[in-house]
Design a protein around this motif. Structure first.
Motif, PDB file in Angstrom:
ATOM      1  N   GLY A   1       0.823  -1.190   0.000  1.00  0.00           N
ATOM      2  CA  GLY A   1       0.000   0.000   0.000  1.00  0.00           C
ATOM      3  C   GLY A   1       0.865   1.250   0.000  1.00  0.00           C
ATOM      4  O   GLY A   1       2.087   1.197  -0.125  1.00  0.00           O
ATOM      5  N   ARG A   2       0.195   2.392   0.178  1.00  0.00           N
ATOM      6  CA  ARG A   2       0.913   3.654   0.215  1.00  0.00           C
ATOM      7  C   ARG A   2       0.183   4.598   1.151  1.00  0.00           C
ATOM      8  O   ARG A   2      -1.030   4.472   1.376  1.00  0.00           O
ATOM      9  CB  ARG A   2       1.029   4.258  -1.180  1.00  0.00           C
ATOM     10  N   VAL A   3       0.960   5.572   1.654  1.00  0.00           N
ATOM     11  CA  VAL A   3       0.440   6.533   2.622  1.00  0.00           C
ATOM     12  C   VAL A   3       0.818   7.928   2.131  1.00  0.00           C
ATOM     13  O   VAL A   3       1.978   8.170   1.739  1.00  0.00           O
ATOM     14  CB  VAL A   3       1.016   6.284   4.030  1.00  0.00           C
ATOM     15  N   ALA A   4      -0.154   8.849   2.148  1.00  0.00           N
ATOM     16  CA  ALA A   4       0.086  10.232   1.728  1.00  0.00           C
ATOM     17  C   ALA A   4       0.300  11.075   2.970  1.00  0.00           C
ATOM     18  O   ALA A   4      -0.595  11.205   3.812  1.00  0.00           O
ATOM     19  CB  ALA A   4      -1.089  10.743   0.923  1.00  0.00           C
ATOM     20  N   PHE A   5       1.503  11.607   3.090  1.00  0.00           N
ATOM     21  CA  PHE A   5       1.815  12.507   4.193  1.00  0.00           C
ATOM     22  C   PHE A   5       1.753  13.944   3.685  1.00  0.00           C
ATOM     23  O   PHE A   5       1.510  14.199   2.500  1.00  0.00           O
ATOM     24  CB  PHE A   5       3.210  12.202   4.743  1.00  0.00           C
ATOM     25  N   LYS A   6       2.020  14.870   4.566  1.00  0.00           N
ATOM     26  CA  LYS A   6       2.033  16.278   4.180  1.00  0.00           C
ATOM     27  C   LYS A   6       3.178  16.568   3.213  1.00  0.00           C
ATOM     28  O   LYS A   6       3.061  17.410   2.325  1.00  0.00           O
ATOM     29  CB  LYS A   6       2.156  17.142   5.435  1.00  0.00           C
ATOM     30  N   ALA A   7       4.264  15.789   3.354  1.00  0.00           N
ATOM     31  CA  ALA A   7       5.425  15.994   2.478  1.00  0.00           C
ATOM     32  C   ALA A   7       5.293  15.254   1.164  1.00  0.00           C
ATOM     33  O   ALA A   7       5.968  15.581   0.177  1.00  0.00           O
ATOM     34  CB  ALA A   7       6.697  15.544   3.197  1.00  0.00           C
ATOM     35  N   GLY A   8       4.459  14.220   1.076  1.00  0.00           N
ATOM     36  CA  GLY A   8       4.298  13.477  -0.159  1.00  0.00           C
ATOM     37  C   GLY A   8       3.769  12.090   0.104  1.00  0.00           C
ATOM     38  O   GLY A   8       3.459  11.705   1.239  1.00  0.00           O
ATOM     39  N   VAL A   9       3.681  11.285  -0.986  1.00  0.00           N
ATOM     40  CA  VAL A   9       3.130   9.930  -0.915  1.00  0.00           C
ATOM     41  C   VAL A   9       4.290   8.953  -0.875  1.00  0.00           C
ATOM     42  O   VAL A   9       5.245   9.066  -1.670  1.00  0.00           O
ATOM     43  CB  VAL A   9       2.218   9.643  -2.121  1.00  0.00           C
ATOM     44  N   SER A  10       4.203   7.949   0.016  1.00  0.00           N
ATOM     45  CA  SER A  10       5.267   6.956   0.172  1.00  0.00           C
ATOM     46  C   SER A  10       4.645   5.562   0.178  1.00  0.00           C
ATOM     47  O   SER A  10       3.553   5.338   0.739  1.00  0.00           O
ATOM     48  CB  SER A  10       6.043   7.183   1.471  1.00  0.00           C
ATOM     49  N   GLU A  11       5.389   4.622  -0.467  1.00  0.00           N
ATOM     50  CA  GLU A  11       4.979   3.227  -0.440  1.00  0.00           C
ATOM     51  C   GLU A  11       5.390   2.613   0.893  1.00  0.00           C
ATOM     52  O   GLU A  11       6.320   3.073   1.567  1.00  0.00           O
ATOM     53  CB  GLU A  11       5.629   2.470  -1.597  1.00  0.00           C
ATOM     54  N   LEU A  12       4.667   1.531   1.246  1.00  0.00           N
ATOM     55  CA  LEU A  12       5.003   0.867   2.505  1.00  0.00           C
ATOM     56  C   LEU A  12       6.398   0.259   2.455  1.00  0.00           C
ATOM     57  O   LEU A  12       7.111   0.234   3.466  1.00  0.00           O
ATOM     58  CB  LEU A  12       3.963  -0.224   2.819  1.00  0.00           C
ATOM     59  N   SER A  13       6.777  -0.227   1.285  1.00  0.00           N
ATOM     60  CA  SER A  13       8.111  -0.821   1.172  1.00  0.00           C
ATOM     61  C   SER A  13       9.193   0.224   1.391  1.00  0.00           C
ATOM     62  O   SER A  13      10.259  -0.076   1.940  1.00  0.00           O
ATOM     63  CB  SER A  13       8.267  -1.471  -0.207  1.00  0.00           C
ATOM     64  N   ALA A  14       8.914   1.502   0.992  1.00  0.00           N
ATOM     65  CA  ALA A  14       9.895   2.564   1.200  1.00  0.00           C
ATOM     66  C   ALA A  14       9.909   3.036   2.636  1.00  0.00           C
ATOM     67  O   ALA A  14      10.919   3.572   3.122  1.00  0.00           O
ATOM     68  CB  ALA A  14       9.597   3.730   0.266  1.00  0.00           C
TER      69      ALA A  14
ATOM     70  N   LYS B   1       9.748   1.129   5.220  1.00  0.00           N
ATOM     71  CA  LYS B   1      10.340   0.156   6.132  1.00  0.00           C
ATOM     72  C   LYS B   1      11.694   0.616   6.644  1.00  0.00           C
ATOM     73  O   LYS B   1      12.068   0.314   7.788  1.00  0.00           O
ATOM     74  CB  LYS B   1      10.482  -1.187   5.428  1.00  0.00           C
ATOM     75  N   SER B   2      12.419   1.361   5.797  1.00  0.00           N
ATOM     76  CA  SER B   2      13.760   1.787   6.214  1.00  0.00           C
ATOM     77  C   SER B   2      13.709   2.816   7.330  1.00  0.00           C
ATOM     78  O   SER B   2      14.558   2.835   8.224  1.00  0.00           O
ATOM     79  CB  SER B   2      14.524   2.360   5.013  1.00  0.00           C
ATOM     80  N   SER B   3      12.681   3.664   7.321  1.00  0.00           N
ATOM     81  CA  SER B   3      12.573   4.700   8.356  1.00  0.00           C
ATOM     82  C   SER B   3      11.605   4.323   9.473  1.00  0.00           C
ATOM     83  O   SER B   3      11.442   5.077  10.439  1.00  0.00           O
ATOM     84  CB  SER B   3      12.111   6.012   7.714  1.00  0.00           C
ATOM     85  N   ALA B   4      10.930   3.188   9.329  1.00  0.00           N
ATOM     86  CA  ALA B   4       9.936   2.788  10.335  1.00  0.00           C
ATOM     87  C   ALA B   4      10.619   2.195  11.549  1.00  0.00           C
ATOM     88  O   ALA B   4      11.764   1.731  11.496  1.00  0.00           O
ATOM     89  CB  ALA B   4       8.959   1.784   9.743  1.00  0.00           C
ATOM     90  N   LYS B   5       9.916   2.178  12.614  1.00  0.00           N
ATOM     91  CA  LYS B   5      10.396   1.647  13.881  1.00  0.00           C
ATOM     92  C   LYS B   5       9.912   0.211  14.024  1.00  0.00           C
ATOM     93  O   LYS B   5       8.751  -0.097  13.762  1.00  0.00           O
ATOM     94  CB  LYS B   5       9.869   2.510  15.030  1.00  0.00           C
TER      95      LYS B   5
ATOM     96  N   ALA C   1       3.888 -10.836  16.764  1.00  0.00           N
ATOM     97  CA  ALA C   1       4.531 -10.577  15.463  1.00  0.00           C
ATOM     98  C   ALA C   1       5.393  -9.322  15.544  1.00  0.00           C
ATOM     99  O   ALA C   1       5.102  -8.394  16.304  1.00  0.00           O
ATOM    100  CB  ALA C   1       3.467 -10.428  14.381  1.00  0.00           C
ATOM    101  N   GLN C   2       6.460  -9.304  14.729  1.00  0.00           N
ATOM    102  CA  GLN C   2       7.323  -8.137  14.586  1.00  0.00           C
ATOM    103  C   GLN C   2       6.789  -7.275  13.444  1.00  0.00           C
ATOM    104  O   GLN C   2       6.600  -7.752  12.333  1.00  0.00           O
ATOM    105  CB  GLN C   2       8.760  -8.569  14.276  1.00  0.00           C
ATOM    106  N   ALA C   3       6.505  -5.999  13.739  1.00  0.00           N
ATOM    107  CA  ALA C   3       5.881  -5.112  12.762  1.00  0.00           C
ATOM    108  C   ALA C   3       6.679  -3.821  12.652  1.00  0.00           C
ATOM    109  O   ALA C   3       7.541  -3.503  13.485  1.00  0.00           O
ATOM    110  CB  ALA C   3       4.442  -4.824  13.174  1.00  0.00           C
ATOM    111  N   TYR C   4       6.332  -3.070  11.580  1.00  0.00           N
ATOM    112  CA  TYR C   4       6.914  -1.755  11.358  1.00  0.00           C
ATOM    113  C   TYR C   4       5.897  -0.721  11.826  1.00  0.00           C
ATOM    114  O   TYR C   4       4.690  -0.864  11.583  1.00  0.00           O
ATOM    115  CB  TYR C   4       7.233  -1.544   9.871  1.00  0.00           C
ATOM    116  N   GLN C   5       6.394   0.349  12.444  1.00  0.00           N
ATOM    117  CA  GLN C   5       5.500   1.361  13.007  1.00  0.00           C
ATOM    118  C   GLN C   5       5.891   2.737  12.487  1.00  0.00           C
ATOM    119  O   GLN C   5       7.054   3.138  12.566  1.00  0.00           O
ATOM    120  CB  GLN C   5       5.575   1.348  14.535  1.00  0.00           C
ATOM    121  N   VAL C   6       4.854   3.463  11.955  1.00  0.00           N
ATOM    122  CA  VAL C   6       5.059   4.802  11.404  1.00  0.00           C
ATOM    123  C   VAL C   6       4.011   5.712  12.019  1.00  0.00           C
ATOM    124  O   VAL C   6       2.819   5.361  12.071  1.00  0.00           O
ATOM    125  CB  VAL C   6       4.936   4.807   9.868  1.00  0.00           C
ATOM    126  N   GLN C   7       4.421   6.906  12.477  1.00  0.00           N
ATOM    127  CA  GLN C   7       3.490   7.858  13.069  1.00  0.00           C
ATOM    128  C   GLN C   7       2.714   8.560  11.980  1.00  0.00           C
ATOM    129  O   GLN C   7       3.254   8.919  10.932  1.00  0.00           O
ATOM    130  CB  GLN C   7       4.251   8.874  13.921  1.00  0.00           C
TER     131      GLN C   7
END
Length: 482
Positions: free
Chosen positions: A98-111, A113-117, A124-130
Motif C-alpha cells: 500500500g501507500r500513505v500520503a503525508f504532508k510531504a508526499g506519498v510513500s509506499e510501505l516498502s519505502a 520500512k527503512s525509516s519505520a520503527k 509478530a514483529q511489525a513496522y511502526q510509522v506515526q
C-alpha cells in the motif's frame, strides 16, 4: 381548463438555502480528528466506519477484532492503527502493501520500512510509522483493502427523548393539591374514630390488685342463715276400742262426728298412725252395717241377696284383716257359720260367705281356644339334567336344595294359600364349581317372591368342579300345597 402549478419562489442571490442554514446553525465540533476507515473487497466498499472514540483499530480473523477479515497471513487480532499518547501510529507487516500520503508526499510501505520503527505487536514483529491528521492512504492485506483518512468528529447526537405527551403519565394528571388535602382529611377522621373505639386512653388495670380485693371481700361475707326444719307432731295411735252395745249409736252418726271433731283438733297435722287407726275404725263400722243388713228382720230380709250392695266395702274389709265375728256385735247375727272370724269370700259356713251365691258348683268358663294351622307346602325336585360337562355331585347337591325350596314355597303360601305351580332353573356352573348364573323359566301360578327365592337358593349352591371347565344344570321344581 388548465391546472396551474405553483412555481417555487426563487432564492435571492447571496441568501443561503434551508439546508445550509441548518448546517451553519450546528456548532462546529472542535478537537482532534478521528479515523474514517473503509473496507473494500472485490472492488466494492462493503463497510465504512467512523471511529468516533479515538481508540485502537484491530483487524484479523478473530471475532474480537474491530474488522474481521478472512486472512491467515496476519495474527488473529492485529492492531493496524494504534493510539499511543494521543497520536495514531500505523503498524504493518512484511506481507502488507500500500501507500500513505503525508504532508510531504506519498510513500509506499516498502519505502517506509527503512525509516519505520520495529515494534512487537502481539506475537509478530511489525513496522511502526506515526501518522498526522493530514495523512491518508491505502493498506492491502491479502484480498482486503483498507482506505483511511482523518476527519473531523461528527457532531454529538442528542439523546433521543420521548414526546411530552408520552412522558406524561398518571402522576401528571393528578391534582396533587386536592389529593394531599383528601389524604390529610382521611388520616384525621380515621385517627379520631380510632381513638374513640380504642382503649389506649383508659387507665391501666392492675389485675393482681383487683383479684386480691375480690378475695378479701369474699372472706368478709357473713355465713348463711341456718335453715330451720319444721317439727312434726307425732301422736300416739289411739287404741281400738272393743265393740260394745253402743256401737249402733256411734254408727248412726255420733261416732263419725266425734272422730271428725277429734281429727280437727290440734295443730292441723295428722300422723300416719292416727290415719291408719281412723281407717280401721271406719272399716269396722262398715262391717257392722253389713251385719245389720244381713239380719232376718222384715225390713232387711234378702237385702244382700239381690246383689245391689257395692262390693268395694267387702274388699276393703277383707284387705284390712280384721273381719267380723259371728254375732256379738250389737246383737246382730252375721250368719249361721261356725265360730271364728268371718271374711268376705271365705269358703264354707254361712254368713258373708254365702253373699251373692247363685248355687252353681263351680266357676263358669268361656270355652277353650284352638289354633288353626295354615296350609303346608311341598317341593318336589325332579332329576337334574347336566349338559356341557360332567358334574360328579350334581344329584346330591340338587337334592340338598329341597328344604330351601320348601321354605320359599311356604313363605309364598302365607300370602296366597292357593298358590301352586312349577318352575325350571337353568344354572351355569363355573370351572371351580360355583354357580355363575341361574335363570328361571316357567313359573306359572307362582309369585315373583317365590321364584326369586328359589333362584337365590340355586345361586348359593356349590358343585364339584365340572370336567371340561364348565357345565349347565337344569333343575325342575314342582310346588304343591297339602
Amino acid at each position: 381548463m388548465t391546472q396551474q402549478h405553483p412555481h417555487p419562489t426563487p432564492s435571492r442571490p447571496g441568501q443561503p438555502g434551508q439546508m445550509t442554514a441548518v448546517m451553519r446553525a450546528v456548532a462546529p465540533v472542535t478537537g482532534p480528528k478521528v479515523l474514517r476507515i473503509g473496507l473494500v473487497q472485490g472492488g466494492k466498499v462493503i463497510e465504512e466506519r467512523v471511529i468516533k472514540q479515538r481508540t485502537h483499530v484491530s483487524i484479523g480473523p478473530s471475532e474480537k477484532s474491530m474488522f474481521v477479515i478472512p486472512s491467515k497471513s496476519i495474527p488473529p487480532s492485529f492492531r493496524l492503527f494504534e493510539l499511543v499518547g494521543g497520536e495514531y501510529f500505523l503498524n504493518f507487516l512484511d506481507g502488507m502493501t500500500g501507500r500513505v500520503a503525508f504532508k510531504a508526499g506519498v510513500s509506499e510501505l516498502s519505502a517506509l520500512k527503512s525509516s519505520a520503527k520495529r515494534v512487537t505487536v502481539g506475537n509478530a514483529q511489525a513496522y511502526q510509522v506515526q501518522l498526522s491528521e493530514e495523512a491518508r492512504g491505502k493498506i492491502v492485506v491479502g484480498e482486503t483493502t483498507f482506505l483511511f483518512q482523518f476527519v473531523a468528529p461528527p457532531p454529538v447526537q442528542p439523546k433521543p427523548q420521548l414526546p411530552v405527551s408520552v412522558k406524561s403519565g398518571i402522576a401528571n394528571d393528578i391534582d396533587w393539591t386536592t389529593t394531599i388535602i383528601a389524604a390529610f382529611s382521611f388520616l384525621f377522621h380515621f385517627g379520631a374514630v380510632g381513638s374513640i373505639y380504642s382503649d389506649w386512653m383508659d387507665p391501666v388495670v392492675d389485675d393482681e390488685v383487683d383479684v386480691a380485693a375480690l378475695l378479701e371481700s369474699v372472706k368478709q361475707l357473713p355465713p348463711p342463715p341456718v335453715v330451720e326444719q319444721p317439727k312434726e307432731n307425732v301422736e300416739a295411735p289411739a287404741a281400738t276400742a272393743a265393740p260394745t252395745a253402743e256401737a249402733p249409736k256411734a254408727a248412726s252418726g255420733g261416732g263419725n262426728k266425734g272422730a271428725a271433731a277429734s281429727a280437727g283438733k290440734g295443730s292441723g297435722g295428722m300422723s300416719d298412725a292416727r290415719a291408719s287407726a281412723l281407717t280401721n275404725e271406719l272399716a269396722q263400722l262398715d262391717m257392722q252395717m253389713l251385719g245389720a243388713l244381713n239380719s232376718s228382720g222384715n225390713a232387711t230380709a234378702s237385702v244382700l241377696s239381690s246383689g245391689d250392695v257395692p262390693t268395694g266395702l267387702l274388699e276393703n274389709a277383707a284387705a284390712s284383716g280384721s273381719g267380723v265375728g259371728k254375732g256379738g256385735v250389737a246383737g246382730l247375727n252375721m250368719g249361721g257359720a261356725g265360730g271364728g272370724t268371718v271374711r268376705p269370700g271365705a269358703a264354707g259356713g254361712g254368713g258373708l260367705a254365702t253373699i251373692g251365691n247363685t248355687g252353681t258348683s263351680g266357676p263358669a268358663t268361656a270355652g277353650s281356644a284352638q289354633q288353626v294351622k295354615g296350609p303346608v307346602g311341598n317341593a318336589q325336585v325332579g332329576g337334574a339334567a347336566v349338559s356341557g360337562g360332567s358334574v360328579s355331585n350334581a344329584p346330591s347337591v340338587v337334592a340338598g336344595m329341597t328344604a330351601g325350596f320348601r321354605r320359599c314355597y311356604n313363605k309364598g303360601l302365607q300370602e296366597d294359600p292357593s298358590m301352586k305351580g312349577s318352575v325350571r332353573i337353568t344354572a351355569k356352573i363355573g370351572p371351580n364349581g360355583e354357580v355363575l348364573s341361574a335363570t328361571p323359566s316357567g313359573g306359572s301360578g307362582l309369585s315373583g317372591t317365590v321364584v326369586s327365592c328359589v333362584v337365590a337358593r340355586v345361586q348359593s349352591a356349590q358343585f364339584a368342579p365340572p370336567e371340561g371347565g364348565g357345565a349347565t344344570v337344569v333343575i325342575p321344581v314342582t310346588f304343591v300345597s297339602q
